[in-house]
Design an enzyme around this catalytic site. Sequence first.
Site, PDB file in Angstrom:
ATOM      1  N   LYS A 132       3.546   3.512  -0.716  1.00  0.00           N
ATOM      2  CA  LYS A 132       3.887   4.114   0.569  1.00  0.00           C
ATOM      3  C   LYS A 132       5.338   3.812   0.937  1.00  0.00           C
ATOM      4  O   LYS A 132       5.827   2.705   0.699  1.00  0.00           O
ATOM      5  CB  LYS A 132       2.976   3.554   1.671  1.00  0.00           C
ATOM      6  CG  LYS A 132       1.837   4.463   2.088  1.00  0.00           C
ATOM      7  CD  LYS A 132       1.131   3.886   3.305  1.00  0.00           C
ATOM      8  CE  LYS A 132      -0.062   4.730   3.708  1.00  0.00           C
ATOM      9  NZ  LYS A 132       0.245   6.117   3.984  1.00  0.00           N
ATOM     10  N   GLU A 178      -5.528   0.955  -3.044  1.00  0.00           N
ATOM     11  CA  GLU A 178      -6.504   1.994  -2.718  1.00  0.00           C
ATOM     12  C   GLU A 178      -6.632   2.922  -3.921  1.00  0.00           C
ATOM     13  O   GLU A 178      -5.631   3.420  -4.435  1.00  0.00           O
ATOM     14  CB  GLU A 178      -6.086   2.806  -1.494  1.00  0.00           C
ATOM     15  CG  GLU A 178      -7.130   3.873  -1.142  1.00  0.00           C
ATOM     16  CD  GLU A 178      -6.686   4.834  -0.061  1.00  0.00           C
ATOM     17  OE1 GLU A 178      -7.293   4.829   1.017  1.00  0.00           O
ATOM     18  OE2 GLU A 178      -5.730   5.600  -0.300  1.00  0.00           O
TER      19      GLU A 178
END
Length: 221
Positions: A61, A155
């Site tokens: 991210k 994730e």
Amino acid sequence: MGKQETVMDEALKEDVDSWETLMFLYNSALKEVGTKLDILNDEFVHIHKYNPIEYIKKRIKTPESIVKKLKRDGHESSIENMLAYVNDIAGIRIVCSFTSDIYRIAGMIGNQNDLTVVSIKDYIKHPKASGYKSFHMHVTVPIFLSDRVMDAKVEIQIRTIAMDFWASLEHKIYYKFEGNAPEYISRDLQECAEIVSKLDVKMLQLNEAIRAAKEKQDEAS
């Protein structure tokens, strides 16, 4: 790097060394999980002569996305909160051909002794209101450094090619309209999600029919 440094200085308010150490940790976690997936896929091909994984995408991210997520959830922008509340800084997306592969891959990941499954969200059996489907796993993986062992969150998203195509379009629409797309676009997107679901079911049935026909042919020869 100029834009990222600005975000770090103004929002995260932490020194560059702390940020770079964290990014090293998350990048190392992606490598660890990526290697595990490559080995599992190679083993599956070796034993079953079948490749369940079409391709894998990895990403970290951006600082901007991390800050937005923290603010959206009501948290101050700090490295401490980033570690505590943002579980998808390191993300891996596994794309496969059929829905049956999704649960097969998830099971293989869950059986890894040196990887801990923290939580699972099955958006295939329970799709989001938008029509989004995917299988999410939040895991932690130990990173063995020279002087210590640290756990890092990753994730993992597992979906079919059709689901991935739909999700990519939804993502573009979401950011283009900042989460407030016109009603007719959201409605059409939901209809496309239904079409994607039917396509996945039909393709799985076709694959099983092909496999059964091939086995019958082999028995007869």
